[in-house]
Design a protein around this motif. Sequence first.
Motif, PDB file in Angstrom:
ATOM      1  N   GLU A   1      99.432 -40.483 -49.935  1.00 48.53           N
ATOM      2  CA  GLU A   1     100.850 -40.822 -50.056  1.00 48.53           C
ATOM      3  C   GLU A   1     101.426 -41.276 -48.721  1.00 48.53           C
ATOM      4  O   GLU A   1     102.225 -42.213 -48.659  1.00 48.53           O
ATOM      5  CB  GLU A   1     101.626 -39.619 -50.591  1.00 48.53           C
ATOM      6  CG  GLU A   1     101.290 -39.263 -52.036  1.00 48.53           C
ATOM      7  CD  GLU A   1     102.025 -38.029 -52.501  1.00 48.53           C
ATOM      8  OE1 GLU A   1     102.691 -37.388 -51.652  1.00 48.53           O
ATOM      9  OE2 GLU A   1     101.945 -37.710 -53.706  1.00 48.53           O
ATOM     10  N   LYS A   2     100.995 -40.622 -47.641  1.00 45.71           N
ATOM     11  CA  LYS A   2     101.460 -41.009 -46.318  1.00 45.71           C
ATOM     12  C   LYS A   2     100.982 -42.410 -45.962  1.00 45.71           C
ATOM     13  O   LYS A   2     101.735 -43.219 -45.394  1.00 45.71           O
ATOM     14  CB  LYS A   2     100.953 -40.005 -45.281  1.00 45.71           C
ATOM     15  CG  LYS A   2     101.468 -40.260 -43.879  1.00 45.71           C
ATOM     16  CD  LYS A   2     100.964 -39.182 -42.924  1.00 45.71           C
ATOM     17  CE  LYS A   2     101.492 -39.440 -41.506  1.00 45.71           C
ATOM     18  NZ  LYS A   2     100.991 -38.414 -40.560  1.00 45.71           N
ATOM     19  N   ALA A   3      99.710 -42.709 -46.324  1.00 42.96           N
ATOM     20  CA  ALA A   3      99.181 -44.045 -46.057  1.00 42.96           C
ATOM     21  C   ALA A   3      99.935 -45.107 -46.843  1.00 42.96           C
ATOM     22  O   ALA A   3     100.215 -46.203 -46.336  1.00 42.96           O
ATOM     23  CB  ALA A   3      97.694 -44.091 -46.401  1.00 42.96           C
ATOM     24  N   ILE A   4     100.292 -44.778 -48.102  1.00 39.72           N
ATOM     25  CA  ILE A   4     101.049 -45.728 -48.918  1.00 39.72           C
ATOM     26  C   ILE A   4     102.426 -45.989 -48.315  1.00 39.72           C
ATOM     27  O   ILE A   4     102.894 -47.129 -48.249  1.00 39.72           O
ATOM     28  CB  ILE A   4     101.173 -45.199 -50.364  1.00 39.72           C
ATOM     29  CG1 ILE A   4      99.800 -45.198 -51.043  1.00 39.72           C
ATOM     30  CG2 ILE A   4     102.172 -46.032 -51.166  1.00 39.72           C
ATOM     31  CD1 ILE A   4      99.807 -44.546 -52.410  1.00 39.72           C
ATOM     32  N   VAL A   5     103.069 -44.921 -47.862  1.00 44.28           N
ATOM     33  CA  VAL A   5     104.390 -45.071 -47.248  1.00 44.28           C
ATOM     34  C   VAL A   5     104.308 -45.923 -45.989  1.00 44.28           C
ATOM     35  O   VAL A   5     105.135 -46.822 -45.760  1.00 44.28           O
ATOM     36  CB  VAL A   5     104.993 -43.687 -46.929  1.00 44.28           C
ATOM     37  CG1 VAL A   5     106.269 -43.827 -46.109  1.00 44.28           C
ATOM     38  CG2 VAL A   5     105.274 -42.919 -48.221  1.00 44.28           C
ATOM     39  N   GLN A   6     103.300 -45.657 -45.151  1.00 49.30           N
ATOM     40  CA  GLN A   6     103.120 -46.440 -43.937  1.00 49.30           C
ATOM     41  C   GLN A   6     102.831 -47.905 -44.243  1.00 49.30           C
ATOM     42  O   GLN A   6     103.329 -48.806 -43.562  1.00 49.30           O
ATOM     43  CB  GLN A   6     101.997 -45.838 -43.087  1.00 49.30           C
ATOM     44  CG  GLN A   6     102.334 -44.488 -42.479  1.00 49.30           C
ATOM     45  CD  GLN A   6     101.181 -43.908 -41.679  1.00 49.30           C
ATOM     46  OE1 GLN A   6     100.053 -44.393 -41.760  1.00 49.30           O
ATOM     47  NE2 GLN A   6     101.451 -42.834 -40.944  1.00 49.30           N
ATOM     48  N   LYS A   7     102.019 -48.143 -45.281  1.00 47.01           N
ATOM     49  CA  LYS A   7     101.694 -49.509 -45.667  1.00 47.01           C
ATOM     50  C   LYS A   7     102.942 -50.250 -46.149  1.00 47.01           C
ATOM     51  O   LYS A   7     103.149 -51.422 -45.818  1.00 47.01           O
ATOM     52  CB  LYS A   7     100.642 -49.504 -46.768  1.00 47.01           C
ATOM     53  CG  LYS A   7     100.107 -50.880 -47.128  1.00 47.01           C
ATOM     54  CD  LYS A   7      98.983 -50.784 -48.130  1.00 47.01           C
ATOM     55  CE  LYS A   7      98.442 -52.174 -48.461  1.00 47.01           C
ATOM     56  NZ  LYS A   7      97.328 -52.106 -49.436  1.00 47.01           N
ATOM     57  N   LYS A   8     103.778 -49.542 -46.929  1.00 48.28           N
ATOM     58  CA  LYS A   8     105.023 -50.163 -47.389  1.00 48.28           C
ATOM     59  C   LYS A   8     105.944 -50.491 -46.220  1.00 48.28           C
ATOM     60  O   LYS A   8     106.566 -51.557 -46.184  1.00 48.28           O
ATOM     61  CB  LYS A   8     105.735 -49.233 -48.378  1.00 48.28           C
ATOM     62  CG  LYS A   8     105.039 -49.128 -49.733  1.00 48.28           C
ATOM     63  CD  LYS A   8     105.832 -48.240 -50.680  1.00 48.28           C
ATOM     64  CE  LYS A   8     105.178 -48.162 -52.056  1.00 48.28           C
ATOM     65  NZ  LYS A   8     105.943 -47.277 -52.978  1.00 48.28           N
ATOM     66  N   LYS A   9     106.034 -49.567 -45.254  1.00 42.50           N
ATOM     67  CA  LYS A   9     106.876 -49.831 -44.087  1.00 42.50           C
ATOM     68  C   LYS A   9     106.356 -51.015 -43.286  1.00 42.50           C
ATOM     69  O   LYS A   9     107.127 -51.859 -42.820  1.00 42.50           O
ATOM     70  CB  LYS A   9     106.921 -48.576 -43.205  1.00 42.50           C
ATOM     71  CG  LYS A   9     107.713 -47.424 -43.797  1.00 42.50           C
ATOM     72  CD  LYS A   9     107.737 -46.244 -42.843  1.00 42.50           C
ATOM     73  CE  LYS A   9     108.559 -45.077 -43.405  1.00 42.50           C
ATOM     74  NZ  LYS A   9     108.585 -43.920 -42.489  1.00 42.50           N
ATOM     75  N   LYS A  10     105.027 -51.072 -43.126  1.00 43.61           N
ATOM     76  CA  LYS A  10     104.431 -52.174 -42.381  1.00 43.61           C
ATOM     77  C   LYS A  10     104.654 -53.504 -43.091  1.00 43.61           C
ATOM     78  O   LYS A  10     104.970 -54.518 -42.450  1.00 43.61           O
ATOM     79  CB  LYS A  10     102.939 -51.912 -42.206  1.00 43.61           C
ATOM     80  CG  LYS A  10     102.244 -52.932 -41.321  1.00 43.61           C
ATOM     81  CD  LYS A  10     100.780 -52.563 -41.136  1.00 43.61           C
ATOM     82  CE  LYS A  10     100.076 -53.591 -40.243  1.00 43.61           C
ATOM     83  NZ  LYS A  10      98.642 -53.255 -40.066  1.00 43.61           N
TER      84      LYS A  10
END
Length: 254
Positions: free
Chosen positions: A77-86
């Motif tokens: 979930e953290k990786a998904i959030v970071q990917k969305k922010k990026k």
Amino acid sequence: PGAGPWTFTEQEQFKDACILYGWGNWTNIESCIPTRTNAQVKSHAQKFQKHHPEEKQRTDMEHTWRSELIKRRALAEKAIVQKKKKLAATRRRQTKNEKSPAQRNDAASRGLWSYTEQKQFEDGCMIHGWGTWRDIASHIPTRNRSQVKSHAQKFETHHAGERERLESEHKRHYQHVGGEASIEKTSVDAENTKVHHILLSMGKTPGKKSKLHSISTPETTEKTIESTSHVPSPQGSTHKTTVDDLGAAEAILA
């Protein structure tokens, strides 16, 4: 809180709490068993470990697996959030740096001339003639007058004989267009002359300002009649060029 032997429900609540919170977290485990106190939970855990070692090992393994699953899910979930922010940052940066269509065309027009632009340049020279840069530029949407003039200088320097070829093509184009116009004008003049002689033979004199053309519609007939002046006949009477007169002239020509 209850007393005495633990019921089946309380034992299941104890196992589930151990899997959820881990062995030794008695306060959290106690919160899952409403009928038992913290001391009773600890006492039951000692007896459970002594009499059911396999069950204790199973609960420990399930707690470890569950903890790993929760950790992996949290990382995902953290990786998904970071990917969305990026991705959002990339889109904002692209939007900020994105150029308008006019800017893109302007940037593209500063580079080398493409094959299409070169062909448009040559066609413009053939139609309008060498040196008419403003008219030639109207054939090249991606270039302005100054760029066309500069390109013409380089084109003449690096392509010997091409200017003469384009000028020759322009002359042939001009003669072809002018020839068609002169042929059409000659045929109209010949028709006017025939009609003029027929009207003279009928005693009708067209005015100097009248322009006789073949009559195709009532509107052109009315205009021709109105533009025809009146000239007195030798006997002193006035003859008027009428629709019948022009119709008769056309009948004779036909």
